[in-house]
Every structure is written in structure tokens, then in C-alpha cells.
Write a protein that holds these residues in place. Structure first.
Motif, short mmCIF file in Angstrom:
data_model
loop_
_atom_site.label_atom_id
_atom_site.label_comp_id
_atom_site.label_asym_id
_atom_site.label_seq_id
_atom_site.Cartn_x
_atom_site.Cartn_y
_atom_site.Cartn_z
N GLU A 148 29.89 40.76 45.68
CA GLU A 148 30.86 41.27 46.65
C GLU A 148 32.28 40.87 46.26
O GLU A 148 33.23 41.62 46.50
CB GLU A 148 30.52 40.75 48.05
N ALA A 149 32.42 39.71 45.64
CA ALA A 149 33.75 39.24 45.24
C ALA A 149 34.39 40.14 44.19
O ALA A 149 35.60 40.06 43.97
CB ALA A 149 33.65 37.82 44.70
N LEU A 150 33.59 40.99 43.52
CA LEU A 150 34.13 41.87 42.48
C LEU A 150 34.42 43.28 43.00
O LEU A 150 34.75 44.17 42.21
CB LEU A 150 33.17 41.93 41.29
N ALA A 258 25.37 39.85 32.05
CA ALA A 258 24.79 38.83 31.19
C ALA A 258 25.68 37.59 31.13
O ALA A 258 25.19 36.45 31.15
CB ALA A 258 24.55 39.39 29.79
N VAL A 259 26.97 37.78 31.06
CA VAL A 259 27.91 36.65 31.00
C VAL A 259 27.85 35.86 32.30
O VAL A 259 27.80 34.62 32.28
CB VAL A 259 29.34 37.16 30.73
N LEU A 260 27.86 36.55 33.43
CA LEU A 260 27.83 35.84 34.71
C LEU A 260 26.51 35.12 34.91
O LEU A 260 26.46 34.01 35.46
CB LEU A 260 28.09 36.82 35.85
N SER A 261 25.42 35.76 34.50
CA SER A 261 24.11 35.14 34.64
C SER A 261 24.03 33.85 33.83
O SER A 261 23.45 32.85 34.28
CB SER A 261 23.02 36.11 34.17
N SER A 280 39.19 47.81 37.36
CA SER A 280 38.97 47.24 38.69
C SER A 280 38.12 45.99 38.62
O SER A 280 38.43 44.95 39.23
CB SER A 280 38.30 48.29 39.59
N LYS A 281 37.02 46.06 37.87
CA LYS A 281 36.12 44.91 37.75
C LYS A 281 36.82 43.73 37.07
O LYS A 281 36.70 42.58 37.50
CB LYS A 281 34.88 45.31 36.95
N ALA A 282 37.56 44.02 36.00
CA ALA A 282 38.27 42.97 35.28
C ALA A 282 39.32 42.32 36.17
O ALA A 282 39.50 41.08 36.15
CB ALA A 282 38.91 43.54 34.02
N ARG A 283 40.02 43.12 36.95
CA ARG A 283 41.04 42.57 37.84
C ARG A 283 40.43 41.58 38.84
O ARG A 283 40.99 40.51 39.11
CB ARG A 283 41.73 43.72 38.59
N ARG A 284 39.26 41.93 39.38
CA ARG A 284 38.60 41.02 40.33
C ARG A 284 38.05 39.78 39.62
O ARG A 284 38.09 38.68 40.16
CB ARG A 284 37.48 41.77 41.06
N LEU A 285 37.52 39.95 38.41
CA LEU A 285 37.06 38.79 37.64
C LEU A 285 38.19 37.79 37.43
O LEU A 285 38.01 36.58 37.59
CB LEU A 285 36.51 39.24 36.29
N GLY A 319 32.09 29.71 42.80
CA GLY A 319 30.84 29.81 43.54
C GLY A 319 30.50 31.21 43.99
O GLY A 319 29.33 31.56 44.17
N CYS A 320 31.52 32.06 44.17
CA CYS A 320 31.27 33.43 44.64
C CYS A 320 30.58 34.28 43.59
O CYS A 320 30.14 35.40 43.89
CB CYS A 320 32.57 34.09 45.06
N LEU A 321 30.46 33.78 42.35
CA LEU A 321 29.80 34.54 41.29
C LEU A 321 28.42 33.98 40.94
O LEU A 321 27.86 34.31 39.91
CB LEU A 321 30.68 34.57 40.04
#
Length: 349
Positions: A148-150, A258-261, A280-285, A319-321
Motif C-alpha cells: 500500500e505504501a507504493l 524480488a528486491v523487496l522480498s 510512479s512506483k520508483a517515486r514511492r520507493l 517497515g511498510c515494505l
């Protein structure tokens, strides 16, 4: 007679099939529907549909006059007629309790017109155009295969409220290597500037104390630095990501998941995609501290500092990831949704 869950699998890229396989293997009764599934669905039953792509290529959006609620509806296409008939026939015969649509606004509309509840898979990005919003409205619920954080800041509140966030559906293969390799791993998909091996040679020469390895399709320069290797397509990408010192890649679903896992330090170079999916995804990361992001190609001399910055950032993992549940969690949610839906319909019958 058991009423199955249908799962429509889009055929542009392989991420949709991988998600369907992971969730399908955790469900009791599911049938996959899509193009090119024959021999690629494991032990899951499937309906293999004709290919609907035009001869001049496929981008998911056609260039013809069409209703505002559609993305892709070229006229007088025999394979589209056949696939529509096959899906309608399967719906009439199997009477599915639910169809997961991953992804196609047209299939979502077809299922709704055939009186079948849908769960629409909502990908990253600014998907706020009329076809997407109508597909979201028409669905019983939405499934987002990311944290959700992304989610993009501009997504309306009603869309978020309708969404079940399910990160980690496609799990990286378990690593059978040691505690880690002192390698900066460059993970590439198809096409784009990142597949220019000459650029990576410049990066390696500017960072002589670091070993670089490239996996995925990439040109190989004539002059290769000693600290750079190219391995092409590999079968153990997840394992290599899990054991890398730092990972460099775009913001596609596969590499990000895979990176987040694996909780690896990540340098993200988003590539142009429809609906700003990767940007969009990169901006949230970047906002939550999950990656060092650059929207333009860094100069060779910037890379040593980028690698150090990514390593330091990963020491404070957000922690949100944190991953939750993977495909089993998504499957239990779908089964609960299906049970409640069927119970309500039986009561009203």
C-alpha cells in the motif's frame, strides 16, 4: 457441482502468468484463461485463447475509434471474435463464482455483462483514465500486487478503499548459495537504454573496486573491463538478487518484488511505461526509503557514491515494505470473497 474461480491472464509480458500460477496453486478450484497458456500452466486447468494482437505490434491500446470505456477493440479481427466466444461459452458452462482479471478492461466488461463478479488486478501507476476507472467501478473488489505504501498519491480514496493490497505474490526462488556475494547485480528486462552494455562498461571502469554482473538481455561491448561479466538470461535470478551486495534495475514488478522480498540495497532507474507505471512506483520507493532512485542516467563518476548510498539506506529497512503472506494470503482473500458472494446470491435466489 463446484463453481470455479476464473483467472484471466494477460499475454503481454510474463508477470501476469506468474501471478496467476502462484495464486492458482494456492486455490482449491481455479481455471486460467489466456493466450499462450498451453503447456505453461503447470497442473492448473486452462482455456487457451486465440491471440488478439494486431500484426503491426501490440501496446495494449489500439489506434481506432472506440467507446471511451475501452482500451483495445480493433474491428473485424477474427481471433478477437473467437476468444470472446470461447470466454462466453466457458462462463455459460462453468458458471464461475468469480473471475480475476489480470488485466484487461475489455475482459472485465465482458465478465460483468455475463453477470459474473470480477476482481480486477490493479497495477502501479496513474491509471485514472476512463477505461480503468470504469473497470474499477464494475469490479466487486480490486487486487493490488504491491505494498500500500507504493500506491500512487493521486489514486482516489474510493479506489484505495476497494483495494486489497497483496505484496509478494510471486516469491523469489529460495537461495541455495552462501551468505552473499560481493557483487553488484544489474537486472535487465527487454529493451531500453539499460540494455546498452557499453554504458555498463563505463560504470565498471569508473568503479574498479567493485564486481559487476549483468543478467538479462544486454549488448556486450568489444572491450570488457575485468570487473564486469555478462550472463544473459538466467534461471536463478531470484537467488542471485537475494545474494547480491547491491541490485541495480528498473522498476518492473519482477525485480522490485524480488528486491523487496530479499531486502537488498536497490538502485532504481525507472523506464518509460504507459500510465507512468515505473516512475510512479520508483517515486514511492524513494519516498519510503526503499531504493535510491535516479530518473536520468547517472554519470560514470557518480556510481561509487550511489552504491555506497544504497548500502547505507538498506541498513534502515522501512517497515511498510515488509512482506505479508504472499500468494496464500491473496488466495484466502479470494476464497472468502467468493464464499460471501455466493452466499448472498443464494439467499436472494
Amino acid at each position: 457441482m463446484s463453481r470455479p474461480i476464473g483467472y484471466y491472464v494477460h499475454h503481454h509480458g510474463d508477470g501476469h502468468r506468474q501471478r496467476a500460477m502462484a495464486i492458482g496453486q494456492a486455490l482449491q478450484d481455479v481455471v486460467l484463461l489466456g493466450t499462450g497458456l498451453a503447456g505453461r500452466a503447470g497442473d492448473l486447468p486452462c482455456v487457451d485463447l486465440p491471440d488478439d494482437r494486431l500484426e503491426d505490434g501490440f501496446t495494449g491500446i489500439d489506434r481506432t475509434d472506440r467507446p471511451a470505456s475501452l482500451h483495445y477493440a480493433p474491428l473485424d479481427h477474427e481471433d478477437i471474435r473467437q476468444r470472446t466466444a470461447m470466454m462466453s461459452a466457458w462462463i455459460a458452462q462453468a458458471r464461475p463464482c468469480l473471475i480475476v482479471v489480470d488485466v484487461s478492461v475489455e475482459v472485465g466488461m465482458l465478465a460483468r455483462l455475463a453477470s459474473v463478479p470480477t476482481v480486477y488486478v490493479r497495477l502501479n501507476g496513474r491509471r485514472l483514465d476512463t477505461p480503468h476507472l470504469d473497470a474499477f467501478r464494475g469490479a466487486k473488489a480490486l487486487l493490488a500486487p504491491f505494498h500500500e505504501a507504493l500506491d500512487d498519491d493521486e489514486v482516489p480514496a474510493w479506489v484505495r478503499e476497494k483495494t486489497f493490497y497483496a505484496p509478494g505474490i510471486v516469491r523469489a526462488a529460495p537461495s541455495d548459495a552462501g551468505p552473499g556475494e560481493d557483487v553488484v547485480l544489474i537486472v535487465l528486462g527487454r529493451g531500453g537504454d539499460m540494455s546498452d552494455g557499453g554504458r555498463w562498461a563505463e560504470v565498471a571502469r569508473a568503479t574498479p573496486g567493485v564486481r559487476f554482473r549483468v543478467i538479462g538481455p544486454c549488448t556486450v561491448p568489444a572491450s570488457l573491463p575485468a570487473n564486469l561479466e555478462f550472463r544473459g538470461w538466467v534461471d536463478d535470478a531470484g537467488s542471485q538478487i537475494a545474494n547480491a551486495r547491491v541490485v541495480i534495475g528498473a522498476a518492473g514488478d519482477g525485480v522490485v518484488s524480488a528486491v523487496l522480498s530479499a531486502r537488498r540495497p536497490f538502485i532504481c532507474l525507472p523506464e518509460p511505461r504507459p500510465f507512468d507505471e515505473q516512475v510512479s512506483k520508483a517515486r514511492r520507493l524513494a519516498a519510503v526509503g526503499g531504493a535510491i532512485v535516479r530518473y536520468t542516467w547517472p554519470q560514470p563518476e557518480e556510481w561509487p557514491a550511489l552504491i555506497d548510498e544504497a548500502t547505507q539506506q538498506a541498513g534502515c529497512w522501512p517497515g511498510c515494505l515488509t512482506m505479508e503472506g504472499g500468494p496464500d494470503r491473496a488466495a484466502r482473500w479470494l476464497e472468502d470473497l467468493t464464499q460471501r458472494s455466493c452466499t448472498l446470491r443464494n439467499r436472494s435466489a
